[in-house]
Design a protein around this motif. Structure first.
Motif, mmCIF file in Angstrom:
data_model
loop_
_atom_site.group_PDB
_atom_site.id
_atom_site.type_symbol
_atom_site.label_atom_id
_atom_site.label_comp_id
_atom_site.label_asym_id
_atom_site.label_seq_id
_atom_site.Cartn_x
_atom_site.Cartn_y
_atom_site.Cartn_z
ATOM 1 N N LEU A 86 -48.823 9.511 -23.288
ATOM 2 C CA LEU A 86 -48.957 10.574 -24.245
ATOM 3 C C LEU A 86 -49.757 11.863 -23.748
ATOM 4 O O LEU A 86 -49.746 12.859 -24.438
ATOM 5 N N TYR A 87 -50.465 11.806 -22.574
ATOM 6 C CA TYR A 87 -50.778 13.105 -21.885
ATOM 7 C C TYR A 87 -49.723 13.745 -21.097
ATOM 8 O O TYR A 87 -49.852 14.559 -20.141
ATOM 9 N N ASN A 88 -48.666 13.207 -21.115
ATOM 10 C CA ASN A 88 -47.323 13.747 -20.501
ATOM 11 C C ASN A 88 -46.291 13.699 -21.482
ATOM 12 O O ASN A 88 -45.168 13.086 -21.149
ATOM 13 N N PHE A 89 -46.410 14.266 -22.363
ATOM 14 C CA PHE A 89 -45.621 13.878 -23.684
ATOM 15 C C PHE A 89 -44.189 14.489 -23.237
ATOM 16 O O PHE A 89 -43.462 13.698 -23.622
ATOM 17 N N ASP A 90 -44.246 15.894 -23.018
ATOM 18 C CA ASP A 90 -42.752 16.386 -22.758
ATOM 19 C C ASP A 90 -42.194 15.556 -21.537
ATOM 20 O O ASP A 90 -40.877 15.316 -21.861
ATOM 21 N N GLY A 91 -42.728 15.236 -20.684
ATOM 22 C CA GLY A 91 -41.862 14.630 -19.480
ATOM 23 C C GLY A 91 -41.612 13.375 -19.964
ATOM 24 O O GLY A 91 -40.300 12.854 -19.867
ATOM 25 N N VAL A 92 -42.460 12.452 -20.853
ATOM 26 C CA VAL A 92 -42.003 11.220 -21.115
ATOM 27 C C VAL A 92 -40.803 11.439 -22.192
ATOM 28 O O VAL A 92 -39.836 10.658 -22.180
ATOM 29 N N ARG A 93 -40.927 12.352 -22.861
ATOM 30 C CA ARG A 93 -40.038 12.472 -24.340
ATOM 31 C C ARG A 93 -38.483 12.771 -23.678
ATOM 32 O O ARG A 93 -37.500 12.341 -23.881
ATOM 33 N N ASP A 94 -38.627 13.795 -22.725
ATOM 34 C CA ASP A 94 -37.317 14.192 -21.961
ATOM 35 C C ASP A 94 -36.723 12.985 -21.335
ATOM 36 O O ASP A 94 -35.286 12.872 -21.286
ATOM 37 N N ALA A 95 -37.619 12.260 -20.589
ATOM 38 C CA ALA A 95 -37.223 11.092 -19.827
ATOM 39 C C ALA A 95 -36.497 10.243 -20.435
ATOM 40 O O ALA A 95 -35.275 9.607 -20.351
ATOM 41 N N MET A 96 -37.282 9.914 -21.700
ATOM 42 C CA MET A 96 -36.746 8.674 -22.568
ATOM 43 C C MET A 96 -35.258 9.058 -23.239
ATOM 44 O O MET A 96 -34.581 8.463 -23.606
ATOM 45 N N ASN A 97 -35.123 10.651 -23.570
ATOM 46 C CA ASN A 97 -34.012 11.036 -24.181
ATOM 47 C C ASN A 97 -32.632 10.786 -23.136
ATOM 48 O O ASN A 97 -31.574 10.457 -23.395
ATOM 49 N N ILE A 98 -32.987 10.742 -21.739
ATOM 50 C CA ILE A 98 -32.177 10.643 -20.820
ATOM 51 C C ILE A 98 -31.733 9.243 -20.713
ATOM 52 O O ILE A 98 -30.601 8.565 -20.482
ATOM 53 N N VAL A 99 -32.784 8.110 -20.749
ATOM 54 C CA VAL A 99 -32.679 6.988 -20.542
ATOM 55 C C VAL A 99 -31.854 6.313 -21.753
ATOM 56 O O VAL A 99 -31.094 5.279 -21.821
ATOM 57 N N ARG A 100 -31.824 6.928 -23.122
ATOM 58 C CA ARG A 100 -31.152 6.419 -24.224
ATOM 59 C C ARG A 100 -29.911 6.986 -24.284
ATOM 60 O O ARG A 100 -29.085 6.320 -25.187
ATOM 61 N N ASP A 101 -29.516 7.876 -23.659
ATOM 62 C CA ASP A 101 -28.115 8.779 -23.913
ATOM 63 C C ASP A 101 -27.132 7.890 -23.752
ATOM 64 O O ASP A 101 -26.853 7.118 -22.577
ATOM 65 N N LYS A 102 -26.167 7.769 -24.667
ATOM 66 C CA LYS A 102 -25.041 7.011 -24.931
ATOM 67 C C LYS A 102 -23.827 7.171 -23.514
ATOM 68 O O LYS A 102 -23.110 6.069 -23.346
ATOM 69 N N GLU A 103 -23.989 8.222 -23.020
ATOM 70 C CA GLU A 103 -22.967 8.421 -21.979
ATOM 71 C C GLU A 103 -23.847 8.295 -20.543
ATOM 72 O O GLU A 103 -23.079 8.560 -19.744
ATOM 73 N N GLY A 104 -24.784 7.546 -20.544
ATOM 74 C CA GLY A 104 -25.507 7.260 -19.406
ATOM 75 C C GLY A 104 -26.065 5.845 -19.383
ATOM 76 O O GLY A 104 -25.500 4.734 -19.548
#
Ligand code: SAH
Ligand code: SF4
Length: 400
Positions: A200-218
């Motif tokens: 949570l001290y790298n909020f944006d980095g973690v959020r953006d990374a998790m969005n990619i990890v969850r991406d249905k086309e990926g």
């Protein structure tokens, strides 16, 4: 001893240095950012959008490098390879424990070491990934906490860990398999953000990374299979629920102000009551999706029956759908604590179970390779620079 930054940590959002070869790593970029990059090297906007879609599929669904992207025209592949890399963390060392746990010592392009651990079980495989190089918090029982924070990992470096694990485990979907192919039978089924760093001290980095990890086309990992562990950064927790929206684990470790102040210094800033209120407010929590409280068992520090009873009382007071994970303390050289005895841990666990709250004892994994919770750091620091260089050279040679 108080180390600077122990109570009010200020993360240094130092950016990654540009790559020495001047190329841009595509992993970690959003689709829009990839399109922008493609336009920058001369593709027309419509072309760029089309190629982005192709690249996304090849990179995140196939795990392919440019030369393996047979669906992309040869001329384009060559152009891409000239300006970009797909991007993977550099592997400095890969260890396999006698219990099957694997640990990788990784390095960013600009030379910072971090680690990732894979823990295979009968019914699942959990990848434990890092969010920062080092940590600004100084939990007294944690080896990573004795490191300085070097920098936040960027989304590509976080997603890169998952990609690398899939490479090693040979788990990219076979031709013809759809994006959200059945996780059944796969080795890598779950991700926990429990490596180095405070996510949570790298909020944006973690959020953006998790969005990619969850991406249905990926990579297409379900949010139900991802857990973020925080030491209690209260002001970021609600946003984490809303914007990252994965399972929450909280490193509670103590039930009195006195003890938690000592072992998790962040408690001096955000106390137990504030933290538990933030847990009660965490969006999407219910009986099917409980909050996990992590509790490290430290001999004569936090392991009495009275502590266990207070833990139960607090969970009830805040009406938390919760389970407790009891972690036997993993020792590291110079650690100021000892692990509670197995009997004490068993008694602590039974008392909580007896009150109807699940409190399993976590079996330590990968202790022989210093891969267990809280042991990360050593490999990087034990080896001299020269030794690491030699390993890197050997790796290069092996790659031919
Ligand atoms: N920084 C985050 C996530 C990484 S730590 C956090 O603190 O929650 C993952 C878990 O391992 C945390 O619960 C942490 O408190 C625990 N841990 C740290 N050092 C440990 C040790 N030496 N033995 C057992 N668990 C430890
Ligand atoms: Fe950082 Fe977590 Fe270790 Fe505390 S336990 S020092 S927050 S990595």
């Amino acid at each position: 001893m108080d180390r600077p930054g122990s109570v009010d940590p200020v993360t240094v959002p130092r950016d990654a240095a540009p790559r020495a070869d001047g190329k841009i790593a595509l992993i970690g970029l959003t689709r829009a950012e990839i399109s922008q990059e493609l336009e920058r090297i001369g593709l027309a906007p419509k072309q760029a959008k089309l190629r982005t879609k192709q690249l996304w599929h090849q990179i995140y669904h196939r795990g392919a490098d440019f030369d393996e992207m047979s669906e992309v025209a040869k001329a384009h592949r060559a152009l891409f390879a000239e300006h970009f890399v797909v991007g993977r963390p550099n592997i400095m060392e890969h260890l396999v424990s006698e219990d099957g746990t694997r640990k990788w010592l990784l390095q960013t392009e600009d030379g910072h070491d971090y680690e990732m651990v894979f823990i295979p079980d009968a019914d699942r495989g959990t990848l434990c990934i890092s969010s920062q190089v080092g940590c600004t918090l100084n939990c007294r029982f944690c080896h990573t906490g004795t490191m300085r924070l070097v920098r936040n990992l960027n989304p590509g470096e976080i997603v890169g860990q998952v990609m690398l694990a899939r490479d090693t485990l040979d788990e990219w979907p076979k031709p013809g398999e759809s994006s959200n192919y059945d996780p059944h039978g796969r080795m890598l089924t779950n991700i926990v953000l429990m490596g180095m760093g405070e996510p949570l001290y790298n909020f944006d980095g973690v959020r953006d990374a998790m969005n990619i990890v969850r991406d249905k086309e990926g990579l297409s990992l379900s949010r139900r299979r991802i857990t973020l562990s925080t030491s209690g950064v209260v002001p970021a927790m609600k946003r984490a629920g809303e914007e990252i929206n994965v399972n929450l684990a909280v490193s509670l470790h103590a039930v009195t102000k006195e003890v938690r102040d000592e072992i998790v210094p962040l408690n001096r800033k955000y106390g137990i009551d504030e933290l538990l209120q933030a847990c009660a407010d965490y969006p999407g929590t219910n009986n099917a999706r409980r909050i996990t409280f992590e509790y490290v068992m430290l001999k004569d520090v936090n392991d009495s029956d009275e502590d266990a009873r207070e833990l139960v009382r607090l969970i009830r007071q805040y009406k938390l759908p919760a389970k407790v994970n009891l972690i036997p303390f993993n020792p590291w050289p110079g650690a100021p604590y000892e692990c509670s005895s197995p009997e004490r841990i068993e008694a602590f666990s039974s008392l909580i179970f007896g009150e109807g709250i699940s409190a399993p004892v976590r079996t330590p994994r990968g202790r022989d390779i210093m891969a267990a919770c809280g042991q990360l750091k050593s490999a990087a620091e034990k080896k001299s620079r020269a030794e690491l260089d030699r390993l890197a050279e050997e790796k290069q040679a092996a790659l031919g």
